[in-house]
Design a protein around this motif. Structure first.
Motif, mmCIF file in Angstrom:
data_model
loop_
_atom_site.group_PDB
_atom_site.id
_atom_site.type_symbol
_atom_site.label_atom_id
_atom_site.label_comp_id
_atom_site.label_asym_id
_atom_site.label_seq_id
_atom_site.Cartn_x
_atom_site.Cartn_y
_atom_site.Cartn_z
ATOM 1 N N SER A 114 0.820 -1.215 0.000
ATOM 2 C CA SER A 114 0.000 0.000 0.000
ATOM 3 C C SER A 114 0.851 1.261 0.000
ATOM 4 O O SER A 114 0.577 2.206 -0.743
ATOM 5 C CB SER A 114 -0.918 0.009 1.228
ATOM 6 O OG SER A 114 -1.912 -0.968 1.073
ATOM 7 N N VAL A 115 1.895 1.263 0.847
ATOM 8 C CA VAL A 115 2.708 2.478 0.959
ATOM 9 C C VAL A 115 3.402 2.781 -0.366
ATOM 10 O O VAL A 115 3.441 3.937 -0.809
ATOM 11 C CB VAL A 115 3.739 2.338 2.104
ATOM 12 C CG1 VAL A 115 4.769 3.457 2.034
ATOM 13 C CG2 VAL A 115 3.039 2.358 3.450
ATOM 14 N N GLY A 162 0.917 4.213 -2.669
ATOM 15 C CA GLY A 162 0.547 5.560 -2.223
ATOM 16 C C GLY A 162 1.620 6.571 -2.575
ATOM 17 O O GLY A 162 1.336 7.645 -3.102
ATOM 18 N N ILE A 168 -5.984 7.861 -6.923
ATOM 19 C CA ILE A 168 -5.040 8.671 -6.138
ATOM 20 C C ILE A 168 -4.850 10.042 -6.790
ATOM 21 O O ILE A 168 -4.923 11.084 -6.138
ATOM 22 C CB ILE A 168 -3.664 7.975 -6.017
ATOM 23 C CG1 ILE A 168 -3.796 6.698 -5.186
ATOM 24 C CG2 ILE A 168 -2.646 8.919 -5.392
ATOM 25 C CD1 ILE A 168 -2.500 5.947 -5.038
ATOM 26 N N TRP A 212 -0.859 14.410 0.363
ATOM 27 C CA TRP A 212 -0.532 13.065 0.846
ATOM 28 C C TRP A 212 -1.722 12.448 1.568
ATOM 29 O O TRP A 212 -2.072 11.290 1.321
ATOM 30 C CB TRP A 212 0.692 13.071 1.756
ATOM 31 C CG TRP A 212 0.754 11.805 2.554
ATOM 32 C CD1 TRP A 212 0.503 11.644 3.872
ATOM 33 C CD2 TRP A 212 1.014 10.483 2.042
ATOM 34 N NE1 TRP A 212 0.579 10.331 4.229
ATOM 35 C CE2 TRP A 212 0.891 9.585 3.120
ATOM 36 C CE3 TRP A 212 1.318 9.975 0.774
ATOM 37 C CZ2 TRP A 212 1.077 8.217 2.982
ATOM 38 C CZ3 TRP A 212 1.501 8.598 0.625
ATOM 39 C CH2 TRP A 212 1.388 7.740 1.718
ATOM 40 N N SER A 257 -4.093 11.319 -1.007
ATOM 41 C CA SER A 257 -3.591 10.145 -1.723
ATOM 42 C C SER A 257 -3.887 8.888 -0.916
ATOM 43 O O SER A 257 -4.389 7.894 -1.432
ATOM 44 C CB SER A 257 -2.076 10.217 -1.910
ATOM 45 O OG SER A 257 -1.725 11.278 -2.709
ATOM 46 N N TRP A 258 -3.542 8.962 0.346
ATOM 47 C CA TRP A 258 -3.639 7.790 1.211
ATOM 48 C C TRP A 258 -5.099 7.379 1.398
ATOM 49 O O TRP A 258 -5.453 6.206 1.287
ATOM 50 C CB TRP A 258 -2.964 8.096 2.548
ATOM 51 C CG TRP A 258 -2.860 6.944 3.494
ATOM 52 C CD1 TRP A 258 -3.373 6.876 4.748
ATOM 53 C CD2 TRP A 258 -2.190 5.701 3.271
ATOM 54 N NE1 TRP A 258 -3.072 5.673 5.313
ATOM 55 C CE2 TRP A 258 -2.346 4.930 4.431
ATOM 56 C CE3 TRP A 258 -1.483 5.163 2.185
ATOM 57 C CZ2 TRP A 258 -1.817 3.648 4.559
ATOM 58 C CZ3 TRP A 258 -0.954 3.890 2.307
ATOM 59 C CH2 TRP A 258 -1.117 3.144 3.473
ATOM 60 N N ARG A 259 -5.970 8.365 1.634
ATOM 61 C CA ARG A 259 -7.388 8.078 1.787
ATOM 62 C C ARG A 259 -7.954 7.479 0.516
ATOM 63 O O ARG A 259 -8.693 6.484 0.569
ATOM 64 C CB ARG A 259 -8.142 9.385 2.030
ATOM 65 C CG ARG A 259 -8.254 9.740 3.462
ATOM 66 C CD ARG A 259 -9.230 10.881 3.553
ATOM 67 N NE ARG A 259 -8.607 11.999 4.199
ATOM 68 C CZ ARG A 259 -9.164 13.185 4.302
ATOM 69 N NH1 ARG A 259 -10.341 13.414 3.745
ATOM 70 N NH2 ARG A 259 -8.552 14.140 4.936
ATOM 71 N N MET A 292 -6.841 3.863 0.018
ATOM 72 C CA MET A 292 -7.506 2.912 0.900
ATOM 73 C C MET A 292 -8.934 2.643 0.430
ATOM 74 O O MET A 292 -9.399 1.503 0.434
ATOM 75 C CB MET A 292 -7.516 3.430 2.345
ATOM 76 C CG MET A 292 -6.154 3.385 3.015
ATOM 77 S SD MET A 292 -5.397 1.745 2.947
ATOM 78 C CE MET A 292 -4.177 1.981 1.687
ATOM 79 N N ILE A 323 -3.784 1.328 8.987
ATOM 80 C CA ILE A 323 -3.980 2.415 8.015
ATOM 81 C C ILE A 323 -3.737 3.762 8.696
ATOM 82 O O ILE A 323 -3.029 4.632 8.178
ATOM 83 C CB ILE A 323 -5.400 2.358 7.417
ATOM 84 C CG1 ILE A 323 -5.540 1.116 6.534
ATOM 85 C CG2 ILE A 323 -5.692 3.613 6.593
ATOM 86 C CD1 ILE A 323 -6.958 0.831 6.066
ATOM 87 N N GLY A 350 -0.587 6.436 7.934
ATOM 88 C CA GLY A 350 -0.872 7.833 7.605
ATOM 89 C C GLY A 350 -0.132 8.783 8.530
ATOM 90 O O GLY A 350 0.514 9.741 8.089
#
Lengths: 266, 294
Positions: free
Chosen positions: B96-97, B100, B162, B220, B223-225, B228, B266, B270
């Motif tokens: 995931s990272v 992201g 993203i 960021w 992006s992360w949200r 996910m 998660i 973050g």
């Protein structure tokens, strides 16, 4: 007691034999439609001789800052012309306008870089300029770590770094306390007499104008016109508390008051 | 009486006066001692986390609800230990990272020039400025169905979501950074000959940096949200197991400790990226300008 060595004239122009450092020739400036609005500046004619220190004096609304912006090339006159034969003048503001992301020294180096000084010479030149404004140790200082007076001295060093023949100053000491201002007056006259700078200094402070200038030019307000000029014959170094400075200040203040009263009668 | 005979100020006196003024007025910048940092910055969040765990444990002990809805904190710890012992924990996080961060870098490459265009070209601003700031309030999960139909359940769909989430944030951050540059800096730059490209490089961009970095930080988070959301909805075995898929799998297995672990991981990632990358960057930039509260 010798009388104050002053002569009052109205409108001076340098003879054609000596090229002026700044020539302001019948300049008008108005915002918006020509003719519709009252102009900010109305038919200003003024020359600054090479090496001369001229103070522009006026109440608020006289367009002093507008005139400096025109001379600095940040704005264009509506009519008339401005010539600065020595190239782009340096400009110092009431706020120091130093860049907070750079140190004091780097601020000066940026001006050197923009002027085209090669990298190798910049550091030493910046140090020299800081020495000149008596801030030898301040090279690595952040802007927020400096006092108001120190910031204005760095700003002066940065203006000098542009190596212009003309230095324009827009009420640079107005926000400082009296003692700091006094010290900076002294530093400015010292630096001016050591260099060949021509200075056009805008202020609303009559004593400051008389303390610094070789010539004081009084502007009227709305529209800005040249009302009167005084040659200040008092030898430098002067002090703001000198009797001669005070005497001439009283005379000019009376004229300035009369100029302001005129607006109340309209 | 002084008369007109102007007595020059003695140089020594003046230099002394000047030195005194400088010493009196100069701002003292102090560094905070480590002990104080630990006490003021580290202790409070640790206490807060411990409190949450204590309340959680108390609720479990009080049997407020069924076990499968609110498992014991130790059950979540057990899930974490199993993932670690399997050797899959870091793989899941990294899947995931890496997605992201790659998506974020792409968003950076698109959002920065876009932001500059919007900030500096009036026509562009009038045309897409409102849309760009409007897009910020559109939850990027809304893009997932469209991305899946256009691109299938693929990595490309993940990246699309993203980008749609992060590009507006980054561009808007730069726009507001540029808008907040004091005009005085630009005038000062122009009198020194910093116009055009040199003006942008030496004055405009550094002056707009704090706003730009705030935009990056928010970019960021977006992006992360978005990622996910995309991983949760569009999960498929071919995509590799990321945190979103792990969470979705735990849900289908009715594995509540796994679900809670997924949520916590998660959240943890973050916060960690923000603490490791963006906060130090922001602090550095602000402190340099004397803007950071210590």
């Amino acid at each position: 007691m010798t009388p104050a060595l002053t002569t009052a004239t109205s409108g001076t122009a340098v003879g054609d034999d000596i090229p002026a450092a700044v020539r302001i020739d019948h300049v008008h400036k108005s915002y918006g439609r020509p003719g519709a609005d009252r102009p900010v500046l109305d038919d200003i004619t003024l020359d600054v001789r090479p090496g001369e220190f001229v103070c522009l004096l006026g109440a608020s609304g006289c367009g002093k800052s507008t005139l400096l912006n025109l001379v600095a090339g940040l704005d264009r006159p509506t009519a008339g012309s401005i010539t600065v034969p020595g190239g782009r003048p340096a400009l110092m503001f009431q706020e120091h306008a130093l860049f907070p992301w750079l140190t004091a020294g780097r601020n000066i180096e940026l001006a050197l870089r923009l002027r085209g000084v090669p990298r190798a010479g910049r550091r030493a030149e910046a140090e020299r300029l800081l020495e000149l404004v008596r801030l030898g140790g301040a090279y690595g200082k952040r802007v927020h770590e400096l006092s108001g007076g120190m910031r204005q001295r760095v700003a002066l060093a940065r203006a000098l770094a542009q190596d212009s023949r003309v230095l324009l100053m827009d009420e640079p000491f107005a926000a400082l306390d009296a003692i700091t201002r006094d010290v900076l007056h002294h530093e400015l006259t010292r630096i001016w007499s050591e260099t060949e700078l021509s200075v056009l200094f805008v202020t609303h402070n009559v004593r400051e104008a008389v303390r610094l200038g070789q010539r004081v030019v009084l502007l009227s307000s709305r529209p800005g016109r040249v009302v009167r000029e005084w040659e200040v014959g008092i030898p430098q170094p002067r002090r703001i508390e000198d009797a001669a400075v005070a005497d001439l200040s009283v005379e000019i203040t009376e004229e300035l008051r009369e100029e302001i009263r005129r607006h109340g009668r309209h | 009486m002084a008369g007109t005979d102007t007595t020059p100020v003695a140089g020594g006196d003046l230099a002394g006066l000047e030195a005194g003024l400088d010493a009196l007025d100069a701002v003292q910048v102090k560094r905070t001692p480590l002990r104080q940092v630990l006490l003021q910055k580290v202790l409070p969040p640790v206490v807060a986390v411990v409190l949450v765990l204590v309340v959680w444990k108390l609720l479990v002990l009080a049997r407020v609800t069924d076990d499968y809805k609110l498992p014991d904190p130790s059950a979540v710890g057990g899930s974490l230990r199993r993932l670690w012992l399997d050797g899959t924990l870091l793989d899941i996080i990294w899947t995931s990272v890496s997605r992201g961060l790659l998506g974020f870098v792409a968003a950076l490459a698109i959002g920065t020039p876009l932001g500059l265009l919007v900030a500096r070209v009036p026509v562009v601003r009038a045309a897409i400025g409102p849309i760009l700031s409007g897009l910020q309030s559109l939850p990027s999960v809304a893009w997932v169905p469209a991305a899946v139909i256009w691109l299938g359940i693929t990595d490309a769909a993940m990246y699309a979501v993203i980008l749609l989430g992060a590009v507006p944030s980054i561009a808007n951050g730069l726009v507001s950074g540029v808008d907040q540059v004091p005009p005085l800096y630009l005038r000062a730059g122009r009198t020194m000959g910093a116009t055009g490209v040199r003006g942008a490089r030496f004055v405009l961009f550094p002056a707009a940096l704090p706003g730009y970095i705030a935009g990056l930080k928010q970019g960021w988070a977006f992006s992360w949200r978005s990622l996910m959301a995309a991983e949760l909805i569009a999960s498929s075995p071919e995509l590799g197991l990321g945190l979103g898929q792990y969470l979705e799998n735990a849900r289908t297995d009715s594995d509540m400790p796994g679900v809670l672990l997924g949520i916590l991981l998660i959240l943890f990632v973050g916060i960690a990226i923000d603490l490791i990358v963006f906060s130090p960057l922001e602090r550095r930039v602000l402190r340099m300008r004397g803007l950071a509260a210590r």
